[in-house]
Scaffold this motif. Structure first.
Motif, PDB file in Angstrom:
ATOM      1  N   TRP A  26       0.630  -0.837   0.176  1.00 34.77           N
ATOM      2  CA  TRP A  26      -0.064  -0.413  -0.682  1.00 34.77           C
ATOM      3  C   TRP A  26       1.076   1.764   0.120  1.00 34.77           C
ATOM      4  O   TRP A  26       0.950   1.450  -1.078  1.00 34.77           O
ATOM      5  N   PHE A  27       2.147   1.175   1.327  1.00 36.46           N
ATOM      6  CA  PHE A  27       3.147   2.413   1.372  1.00 36.46           C
ATOM      7  C   PHE A  27       3.037   2.726   0.077  1.00 36.46           C
ATOM      8  O   PHE A  27       3.544   4.040  -0.914  1.00 36.46           O
ATOM      9  N   GLU A  28       4.348   1.314  -0.514  1.00 41.41           N
ATOM     10  CA  GLU A  28       5.135   1.724  -1.401  1.00 41.41           C
ATOM     11  C   GLU A  28       4.584   2.015  -2.966  1.00 41.41           C
ATOM     12  O   GLU A  28       4.702   2.422  -3.735  1.00 41.41           O
ATOM     13  N   SER A  29       3.382   1.221  -3.300  1.00 39.64           N
ATOM     14  CA  SER A  29       2.549   1.673  -4.132  1.00 39.64           C
ATOM     15  C   SER A  29       2.350   3.008  -4.513  1.00 39.64           C
ATOM     16  O   SER A  29       2.113   3.620  -5.820  1.00 39.64           O
ATOM     17  N   ARG A  30       2.285   3.872  -2.822  1.00 41.09           N
ATOM     18  CA  ARG A  30       2.255   5.439  -3.105  1.00 41.09           C
ATOM     19  C   ARG A  30       3.415   6.347  -2.895  1.00 41.09           C
ATOM     20  O   ARG A  30       4.078   7.085  -2.537  1.00 41.09           O
ATOM     21  N   GLY A  31       4.468   5.437  -3.791  1.00 39.46           N
ATOM     22  CA  GLY A  31       6.417   6.399  -3.358  1.00 39.46           C
ATOM     23  C   GLY A  31       6.551   6.492  -2.004  1.00 39.46           C
ATOM     24  O   GLY A  31       7.673   6.735  -2.039  1.00 39.46           O
ATOM     25  N   VAL A  32       5.919   5.626  -1.259  1.00 36.58           N
ATOM     26  CA  VAL A  32       7.413   5.125   0.472  1.00 36.58           C
ATOM     27  C   VAL A  32       7.438   4.297   0.028  1.00 36.58           C
ATOM     28  O   VAL A  32       7.013   3.431   0.972  1.00 36.58           O
ATOM     29  N   LYS A  33       8.878   3.594  -0.094  1.00 36.18           N
ATOM     30  CA  LYS A  33       9.086   2.774   0.318  1.00 36.18           C
ATOM     31  C   LYS A  33       9.255   2.862   2.215  1.00 36.18           C
ATOM     32  O   LYS A  33       9.686   3.020   3.200  1.00 36.18           O
ATOM     33  N   ILE A  34       9.294   1.357   1.941  1.00 36.40           N
ATOM     34  CA  ILE A  34       9.229   0.350   3.951  1.00 36.40           C
ATOM     35  C   ILE A  34      10.311  -0.757   3.988  1.00 36.40           C
ATOM     36  O   ILE A  34      10.240  -1.371   2.607  1.00 36.40           O
ATOM     37  N   VAL A  35      11.606  -0.230   4.968  1.00 45.50           N
ATOM     38  CA  VAL A  35      12.654  -0.854   4.892  1.00 45.50           C
ATOM     39  C   VAL A  35      12.028  -2.136   6.411  1.00 45.50           C
ATOM     40  O   VAL A  35      11.566  -1.015   6.925  1.00 45.50           O
ATOM     41  N   SER A  36      12.763  -3.147   6.588  1.00 47.76           N
ATOM     42  CA  SER A  36      12.867  -3.828   7.448  1.00 47.76           C
ATOM     43  C   SER A  36      14.768  -3.643   8.783  1.00 47.76           C
ATOM     44  O   SER A  36      15.381  -3.590   8.005  1.00 47.76           O
ATOM     45  N   GLU A  37      14.463  -3.733  10.122  1.00 43.27           N
ATOM     46  CA  GLU A  37      15.199  -3.438  10.770  1.00 43.27           C
ATOM     47  C   GLU A  37      15.231  -5.080  11.418  1.00 43.27           C
ATOM     48  O   GLU A  37      14.565  -6.218  11.004  1.00 43.27           O
ATOM     49  N   GLU A  38      17.084  -4.965  11.559  1.00 41.57           N
ATOM     50  CA  GLU A  38      17.476  -6.903  12.188  1.00 41.57           C
ATOM     51  C   GLU A  38      16.290  -7.608  13.164  1.00 41.57           C
ATOM     52  O   GLU A  38      15.662  -8.858  12.936  1.00 41.57           O
TER      53      GLU A  38
END
Ligand SMILES: Cc1cc2nc3c(=O)[nH]c(=O)nc-3n(C[C@H](O)[C@H](O)[C@H](O)COP(=O)(O)OP(=O)(O)OC[C@H]3O[C@@H](n4cnc5c(N)ncnc54)[C@H](O)[C@@H]3O)c2cc1C
Length: 401
Positions: free
Chosen positions: A87-99
């Motif tokens: 949802w966020f990435e399709s609107r241009g906000v990349k989501i990243v994961s931490e360890e």
């Protein structure tokens, strides 16, 4: 179709944007009682907004919710963490994961989430009314009448996203419509341990401790952090979440048992120490640190067991060894009081899930009235689980089924 969203937080924005996606011709109005929008989103995750968690199994994901586990497990089939990321990435906000599984916007600032929500509401023509607290809801045949700042307004559908309330009176306007309210109590807090020497170890973290609450079945394993007021860290926060109601009933006055080395029991430890003694007869106690305990913790545990650091392992008597083992695997502290964790708190309690149709989030008492977010009796541990519950419940409510 005219829809009102009550609230201006995470659930309210997610619901209103998704309604416009599902029903482009509908009119959506969002009412926020204060002059600020998305206040919690902005301060969340230390200003970074921990939007969700990377756990891949929905079954394990739902286990992070002391309240709502069973219901969310089903709802996650419709909208789970991967859907949030998409949802966020399709609107241009990349989501990243931490360890540790927490997921954040790549920008590392919650402002990105705020900006996206605001620009999406503008793009979709969602009307936002600030300083517009909704004071009452009335069913009028098929429509819903809202009282906003002394005016009565009619809507076809209404989603209530007003968040948690620390006082049960905060739910009176919903209760008066027939909904059952689970008494609200705080969740996610740290333990105060006043007048104990352990707090001198502040800043020290033990990676694999196990903490249990006496005379309950509550027990959690994980990292334990010593603070200047008591104890914090994942093991304690999980206990505060799973034990929120029990600990409130105890008025935050209870005893905890700590195993500093995880799950090993007394007998296993005795065997372990017998071999330590055999191999280190002449070495001094402080020289050999079992379980890689941090130096300061080992000194503290020796002192608590009334042992002199200089004593050789070979001179440890049976009684002394038993006492040391007891302290390592069953150390007891008295907790009196709680402290909020980094200002992050959630409400345990709210609208009982018995009062809503969980497949649609519609009220069982008022037709065309829906609920989403923290107002529901759903809450999770830290790690992005509370926002995920808000996204999931508001996405389902936004289908207006
Ligand atoms: C400091 C802090 C940090 C957090 N960090 C995280 C995190 O990183 N990750 C995570 O998953 N969770 C986090 N949480 C929890 C998460 O923020 C909440 O679970 C989530 O914001 C709930 O969203 P909501 O929209 O249901 O409620 P809220 O965000 O509380 O929004 C409710 C809104 O409704 C408005 N309102 C209330 N009553 C009325 C009324 N009668 N009429 C009109 N408007 C009304 C309120 O003013 C408010 O703006 C954090 C919480 C705090 C306090």
């Amino acid at each position: 179709m005219k829809t009102a969203i009550i609230g201006g937080g995470a659930a309210a924005f997610f619901a209103s944007i998704n309604i416009k996606e599902h029903f482009p011709n509908s009119e959506v109005v969002l009412f926020e009682k204060t002059s600020k929008l998305l206040s919690k989103v902005l301060v969340s995750g230390g200003g970074r907004c921990n939007v969700t968690n990377s756990e891949t199994s929905t079954s394990r994901f739902s286990k992070s919710y002391p309240r709502g586990e069973k219901q969310l497990k089903k709802l996650f089939n419709t909208f789970c963490n991967q859907d949030t990321i998409n949802w966020f990435e399709s609107r241009g906000v990349k989501i990243v994961s931490e360890e540790d599984g927490r997921m954040f916007p790549k920008s590392n600032t919650s402002q990105t989430i705020y900006d996206l929500f605001i620009s999406e509401t503008e793009r979709l023509g969602i009307k936002i009314q600030l300083k517009s607290g909704v004071n009452s809801i009335k069913q009028e045949e098929e429509k819903i009448n809202l009282e906003v700042n002394g005016h009565n307004l009619l809507f076809d559908k209404v989603i209530v996203c007003t968040g948690g309330s620390p006082q049960s009176e905060g739910f009176n306007w919903i209760k008066s419509l027939g909904h059952k309210i689970e008494n609200p109590v705080p969740s996610l807090f740290t333990f105060n341990i006043p007048n104990e020497k352990i707090t001198q170890l502040m800043g020290l973290s033990v990676p694999e401790a196990s903490v249990s609450i006496q005379s309950t079945k509550l027990k959690h394993k994980g990292a334990l952090l010593i603070t200047h007021w008591g104890m914090s860290g994942p093991a304690v926060l999980k206990l505060s979440s799973f034990g929120a109601r029990i600990l409130s009933d105890k008025e935050y006055d209870f005893n905890i048992n700590i195993s500093w080395c995880g799950e090993s029991n007394f007998e296993e430890l005795r065997e372990y120490f017998q071999s330590v003694i055999k191999e280190n007869t002449k070495k001094k106690l402080f020289k050999i640190r079992p379980f890689n305990f941090p130096k300061r913790l080992w000194s503290y545990l020796l002192e608590r067991s009334e042992l002199v650091e200089e004593k050789p392992w070979g001179e440890l008597g049976k009684k002394q060894l038993n006492k040391l083992i007891q302290i390592i695997c069953n150390d007891t502290y008295h907790v009196k009081g709680k402290t909020t964790f980094k200002e992050e708190f959630v409400t345990c309690g709210g609208i009982s899930l018995e009062s809503i149709n969980i497949k649609t989030m519609e009220s069982k008492h008022v037709k065309n009235l829906y609920f989403a977010g923290e107002i529901l009796d759903i809450d999770g541990v830290t790690g992005g689980f509370n926002f995920q519950a808000a996204w999931t419940t508001s996405f389902i409510a936004s289908k207006l089924k």
